[in-house]
Design a protein around this motif. Structure first.
Motif, mmCIF file in Angstrom:
data_model
loop_
_atom_site.group_PDB
_atom_site.id
_atom_site.type_symbol
_atom_site.label_atom_id
_atom_site.label_comp_id
_atom_site.label_asym_id
_atom_site.label_seq_id
_atom_site.Cartn_x
_atom_site.Cartn_y
_atom_site.Cartn_z
ATOM 1 N N LEU A 83 51.243 45.965 33.150
ATOM 2 C CA LEU A 83 50.903 44.434 33.355
ATOM 3 C C LEU A 83 49.407 44.290 33.404
ATOM 4 O O LEU A 83 49.022 42.913 33.910
ATOM 5 C CB LEU A 83 51.334 44.452 34.995
ATOM 6 C CG LEU A 83 52.804 44.904 35.315
ATOM 7 C CD1 LEU A 83 52.965 44.713 36.648
ATOM 8 C CD2 LEU A 83 53.930 44.057 34.279
ATOM 9 N N GLY A 84 48.353 44.971 32.938
ATOM 10 C CA GLY A 84 47.064 44.404 32.974
ATOM 11 C C GLY A 84 46.762 43.008 32.293
ATOM 12 O O GLY A 84 46.027 42.452 32.772
ATOM 13 N N ARG A 85 47.597 42.612 31.386
ATOM 14 C CA ARG A 85 47.400 41.477 30.807
ATOM 15 C C ARG A 85 47.539 40.320 31.658
ATOM 16 O O ARG A 85 47.187 39.110 31.587
ATOM 17 C CB ARG A 85 48.232 41.238 29.459
ATOM 18 C CG ARG A 85 49.561 41.276 29.746
ATOM 19 C CD ARG A 85 50.634 41.375 28.642
ATOM 20 N NE ARG A 85 51.908 40.974 28.785
ATOM 21 C CZ ARG A 85 52.841 41.837 29.313
ATOM 22 N NH1 ARG A 85 52.524 43.048 29.486
ATOM 23 N NH2 ARG A 85 54.075 41.386 29.290
ATOM 24 N N PHE A 86 48.366 40.323 32.855
ATOM 25 C CA PHE A 86 48.566 39.671 33.614
ATOM 26 C C PHE A 86 47.542 39.390 34.813
ATOM 27 O O PHE A 86 47.598 38.469 35.734
ATOM 28 C CB PHE A 86 49.974 39.622 34.330
ATOM 29 C CG PHE A 86 50.999 39.603 33.288
ATOM 30 C CD1 PHE A 86 51.499 38.479 32.886
ATOM 31 C CD2 PHE A 86 52.032 40.682 33.104
ATOM 32 C CE1 PHE A 86 52.668 38.165 32.087
ATOM 33 C CE2 PHE A 86 53.164 40.411 32.221
ATOM 34 C CZ PHE A 86 53.413 39.275 31.658
ATOM 35 N N VAL A 87 46.832 40.234 34.889
ATOM 36 C CA VAL A 87 45.979 40.397 36.183
ATOM 37 C C VAL A 87 45.122 39.329 36.211
ATOM 38 O O VAL A 87 43.985 39.140 35.154
ATOM 39 C CB VAL A 87 45.181 41.713 36.208
ATOM 40 C CG1 VAL A 87 44.113 41.735 37.227
ATOM 41 C CG2 VAL A 87 46.097 43.002 36.343
ATOM 42 N N GLY A 88 44.839 38.644 37.245
ATOM 43 C CA GLY A 88 43.978 37.496 37.421
ATOM 44 C C GLY A 88 43.319 37.955 38.542
ATOM 45 O O GLY A 88 41.884 37.108 38.638
ATOM 46 N N GLU A 89 43.322 38.646 39.340
ATOM 47 C CA GLU A 89 42.422 39.105 40.468
ATOM 48 C C GLU A 89 42.880 40.584 40.984
ATOM 49 O O GLU A 89 43.895 41.030 40.631
ATOM 50 C CB GLU A 89 42.949 38.279 41.752
ATOM 51 C CG GLU A 89 41.765 38.681 42.972
ATOM 52 C CD GLU A 89 42.050 37.432 43.831
ATOM 53 O OE1 GLU A 89 42.541 36.375 43.966
ATOM 54 O OE2 GLU A 89 41.410 37.926 45.267
ATOM 55 N N LEU A 90 41.731 41.141 41.647
ATOM 56 C CA LEU A 90 41.987 42.672 41.948
ATOM 57 C C LEU A 90 41.706 42.692 43.471
ATOM 58 O O LEU A 90 40.625 42.167 43.787
ATOM 59 C CB LEU A 90 40.859 43.495 41.363
ATOM 60 C CG LEU A 90 41.355 43.638 39.597
ATOM 61 C CD1 LEU A 90 40.206 44.499 39.283
ATOM 62 C CD2 LEU A 90 42.617 44.692 39.505
ATOM 63 N N ARG A 100 44.614 28.753 40.909
ATOM 64 C CA ARG A 100 45.637 29.559 40.226
ATOM 65 C C ARG A 100 46.382 30.392 41.359
ATOM 66 O O ARG A 100 45.717 31.175 42.063
ATOM 67 C CB ARG A 100 44.881 30.558 39.126
ATOM 68 C CG ARG A 100 45.809 31.070 38.329
ATOM 69 C CD ARG A 100 45.283 32.444 37.460
ATOM 70 N NE ARG A 100 46.250 32.904 36.578
ATOM 71 C CZ ARG A 100 46.083 34.063 35.888
ATOM 72 N NH1 ARG A 100 44.909 34.504 35.645
ATOM 73 N NH2 ARG A 100 47.005 34.573 34.973
ATOM 74 N N LEU A 101 47.661 30.461 41.388
ATOM 75 C CA LEU A 101 48.444 31.294 41.896
ATOM 76 C C LEU A 101 48.644 32.591 41.385
ATOM 77 O O LEU A 101 48.859 32.825 40.236
ATOM 78 C CB LEU A 101 49.873 30.860 42.047
ATOM 79 C CG LEU A 101 50.833 31.581 42.769
ATOM 80 C CD1 LEU A 101 50.418 31.659 44.400
ATOM 81 C CD2 LEU A 101 52.243 31.163 42.553
ATOM 82 N N VAL A 102 48.396 33.732 42.260
ATOM 83 C CA VAL A 102 48.264 35.138 41.669
ATOM 84 C C VAL A 102 49.310 35.894 42.750
ATOM 85 O O VAL A 102 48.938 35.649 43.984
ATOM 86 C CB VAL A 102 47.072 35.765 41.491
ATOM 87 C CG1 VAL A 102 46.332 35.428 40.463
ATOM 88 C CG2 VAL A 102 46.107 35.624 42.860
ATOM 89 N N LEU A 103 50.373 36.734 42.321
ATOM 90 C CA LEU A 103 50.984 37.178 43.144
ATOM 91 C C LEU A 103 50.656 38.805 43.303
ATOM 92 O O LEU A 103 50.447 39.417 42.492
ATOM 93 C CB LEU A 103 52.613 37.251 42.588
ATOM 94 C CG LEU A 103 53.293 35.815 42.566
ATOM 95 C CD1 LEU A 103 54.608 35.833 41.926
ATOM 96 C CD2 LEU A 103 53.158 35.193 43.668
ATOM 97 N N GLY A 128 49.791 34.404 37.941
ATOM 98 C CA GLY A 128 49.134 35.975 37.576
ATOM 99 C C GLY A 128 49.389 37.006 38.328
ATOM 100 O O GLY A 128 50.153 36.640 39.254
ATOM 101 N N LEU A 129 48.848 37.943 38.290
ATOM 102 C CA LEU A 129 48.952 39.079 39.054
ATOM 103 C C LEU A 129 47.797 39.348 39.994
ATOM 104 O O LEU A 129 46.719 39.384 39.237
ATOM 105 C CB LEU A 129 49.431 40.503 38.422
ATOM 106 C CG LEU A 129 49.623 41.833 38.850
ATOM 107 C CD1 LEU A 129 50.447 41.877 40.275
ATOM 108 C CD2 LEU A 129 49.645 42.818 37.954
ATOM 109 N N CYS A 130 47.813 39.574 41.279
ATOM 110 C CA CYS A 130 46.815 40.215 41.904
ATOM 111 C C CYS A 130 47.232 41.618 42.107
ATOM 112 O O CYS A 130 47.970 41.974 43.133
ATOM 113 C CB CYS A 130 46.749 39.447 43.382
ATOM 114 S SG CYS A 130 45.539 40.319 44.543
ATOM 115 N N LEU A 131 46.383 42.478 41.347
ATOM 116 C CA LEU A 131 46.722 43.673 41.481
ATOM 117 C C LEU A 131 46.008 44.514 42.684
ATOM 118 O O LEU A 131 44.894 44.573 42.822
ATOM 119 C CB LEU A 131 46.351 44.660 40.194
ATOM 120 C CG LEU A 131 46.490 45.988 40.152
ATOM 121 C CD1 LEU A 131 48.014 46.475 40.513
ATOM 122 C CD2 LEU A 131 45.985 46.745 38.919
ATOM 123 N N ASP A 132 46.774 44.915 43.931
ATOM 124 C CA ASP A 132 46.288 45.536 45.016
ATOM 125 C C ASP A 132 46.313 47.254 44.505
ATOM 126 O O ASP A 132 47.183 47.676 44.686
ATOM 127 C CB ASP A 132 47.063 45.039 46.207
ATOM 128 C CG ASP A 132 46.245 45.318 47.390
ATOM 129 O OD1 ASP A 132 45.916 46.684 47.459
ATOM 130 O OD2 ASP A 132 45.875 44.818 48.189
#
Length: 264
Positions: free
Chosen positions: A193-200, A143-146, A170-174
């Motif tokens: 944007l929490g619903r998009f978070v796929g990685e932290l 999966r691609l996460v930005l 998804g979102l990689c929330l840094d």
């Protein structure tokens, strides 16, 4: 602590794995998030790379990728600049079948100081590039996460993520970047944007610089963020301890264990 180690990714790089990190990761059974830069993509031999991939695969470790980012701009209005970025990701795509990463983290790359005046053009090029990349990763279960870096707040990524949602991006929330560079606290990112978070990406700082400290050494309040995200998702997002010094690992694991909403 073994359960926590099994649940998280730990930052390293391809060059560090080749220089000795591989034995450390295998010995501790650490799941690597492998960063790739231009030197690694151009200079690491196929035989050595295959050896690393085979060892990680043979040990049953989960791998994630961090794509190249230095001076790359997939949303640029200059086609020659976009071509450089495309070339680097083509090099990385060639390694996906070897390592079988579960995620590929890439910098979304929006910086209002450089891109605001042609944001619609930046957006169209970015959506096209990331959509095509996500489609090529999907057959490998990746999966691609930005990732956010210099974005001031979640609104600067909201349209991009919404337009790419159908592609599974998804979102990689840094969290560290949001605290150091953002004008809105990390909690605001989670609410919007929490619903998009796929990685932290989890690392700490004092709120002014991107220090990549162990979780708990800085001023970021991770507990409420993680609790809110856990409530939003049936399954917790992938977590990466993005620490830059091997000696900070134990402190970061201990710090994360203290703020998790529930044991893993």
């Amino acid at each position: 602590m073994e359960a926590l180690i099994a649940a998280v990714q730990v930052h390293t790089s391809l060059r560090r794995l080749l220089a000795g990190d591989l034995e450390h990761f295998l010995g501790r059974r650490l799941n690597p998030e492998i960063a790739f830069d231009a030197e690694a993509l151009d200079g690491c031999g196929a035989e050595a790379v295959s050896r690393v991939a085979g060892a990680l695969r043979g040990a049953g470790l989960r791998v994630s990728f961090h794509g190249p980012f230095v001076d790359l701009a997939v949303g640029s209005s200059d086609p020659a600049v976009r071509a450089v970025a495309a070339r680097r990701f083509e090099q990385l795509l060639a390694l996906v079948p070897l390592f079988r990463p579960v995620t590929l983290v890439a910098h979304a790359g929006y910086d209002w100081r450089r891109h605001e005046y042609f944001r619609p053009v930046w957006m169209e090029h970015s959506v096209r590039f990331w959509s095509q990349l996500a489609a090529r990763l999907a057959p490998f279960g990746c999966r691609l996460v930005l990732e956010n870096v210099f974005e001031r707040g979640p609104e600067e990524m909201a349209e991009l993520l919404a337009r790419l949602a159908a592609d599974g991006v998804g979102l990689c929330l840094d969290v560290g970047h949001a605290a150091a560079f953002g004008e809105e606290p990390p909690a605001g990112w989670v609410e919007r944007l929490g619903r998009f978070v796929g990685e932290l990406h989890l690392h700490d700082n004092g709120g002014r610089r991107d220090e990549h400290l162990p979780v708990g050494r800085g001023r970021i309040e991770f507990g409420p963020l993680l609790a809110r995200l856990w409530a939003m998702h049936r399954k917790p997002p992938l977590m990466t301890l993005e620490i830059h010094r091997r000696g900070d690992l134990e402190e970061s694991l201990t710090g994360l264990a203290r703020v998790l909403p529930r044991p893993l």
